[in-house]
Design an enzyme around this catalytic site. Sequence first.
Site, PDB file in Angstrom:
ATOM      1  CB  ALA A   9      21.629  20.715 -41.437  1.00  0.00           C
ATOM      2  CG  LEU A  58       4.985  34.603 -31.463  1.00  0.00           C
ATOM      3  CD1 LEU A  58       5.123  33.140 -31.048  1.00  0.00           C
ATOM      4  CD2 LEU A  58       3.555  34.900 -31.924  1.00  0.00           C
ATOM      5  CG  HIS A  86      18.230  31.699 -36.093  1.00  0.00           C
ATOM      6  ND1 HIS A  86      17.497  32.753 -36.606  1.00  0.00           N
ATOM      7  CD2 HIS A  86      19.527  32.074 -36.156  1.00  0.00           C
ATOM      8  CE1 HIS A  86      18.329  33.722 -36.963  1.00  0.00           C
ATOM      9  NE2 HIS A  86      19.564  33.336 -36.703  1.00  0.00           N
ATOM     10  N   GLY A 142       7.629  26.781 -46.199  1.00  0.00           N
ATOM     11  CA  GLY A 142       7.109  25.632 -45.451  1.00  0.00           C
ATOM     12  C   GLY A 142       7.895  24.340 -45.585  1.00  0.00           C
TER      13      GLY A 142
END
Length: 192
Positions: free
Chosen positions: A176, A96, A112, A18
């Site tokens: 980043a 999903l 990603h 998280g």
Amino acid sequence: MEKSTGKTNTAVFISGRGSNLKSLINFSKNKKSPIKIKLVVSNNSKAKGLKLSKKNKIENFLINFKNKSYAESKVLKVLKNKKIELICLAGFMKILSKAFIKKFKGEILNIHPSLLPKYKGLNTHLRVIRNKEKFSGCTVHLVNSRLDSGKIILQKKIKVFKNDNVTNLSKRVLKAEHKLYPRAISKLLSFS
Ligand code: GRF
């Protein structure tokens, strides 16, 4: 009754640590932020990120994805109830379905840890190092029915050093990511 803020109602989907959720929560606290995080969805009851949402008084929705179509229909209901307009996938380890993506009327973003379209899928840093790439990075993109393949919103390039290992490189890329995701959200919402 809740006061209308003019902000985009957002749900963040997580499965683990998280740290991107944390950066998005901090971003949402900014007065000028375009989003309000109203919900955190997780398929994993042990996800560390769930503590963060509790701490920040954001509602959690925990659901087992073993039966995916059942789980997705439950999630869609909650999203509708909460009037969610934007989903941010942040380390959400489930793919999903096409049906879910079609039924959800807002936008879905994902982050990603590679310079897409290179290194889709898992273990990106290991593959980048093995292939002796000079650069890696991170990408925020819209989600479509093909894995890590939707329209790219923003990318950040990161240099790979000769002596990098997965730990070093993933740390630099993650740092980043925490800056890139809020910027990509602002970009997306200012054009939609
Ligand atoms: C990040 O590297 C993200 O790019 C990838 O999964 C990781 C999640 O990390 N999709 P965290 O849970 O946000 O710390």
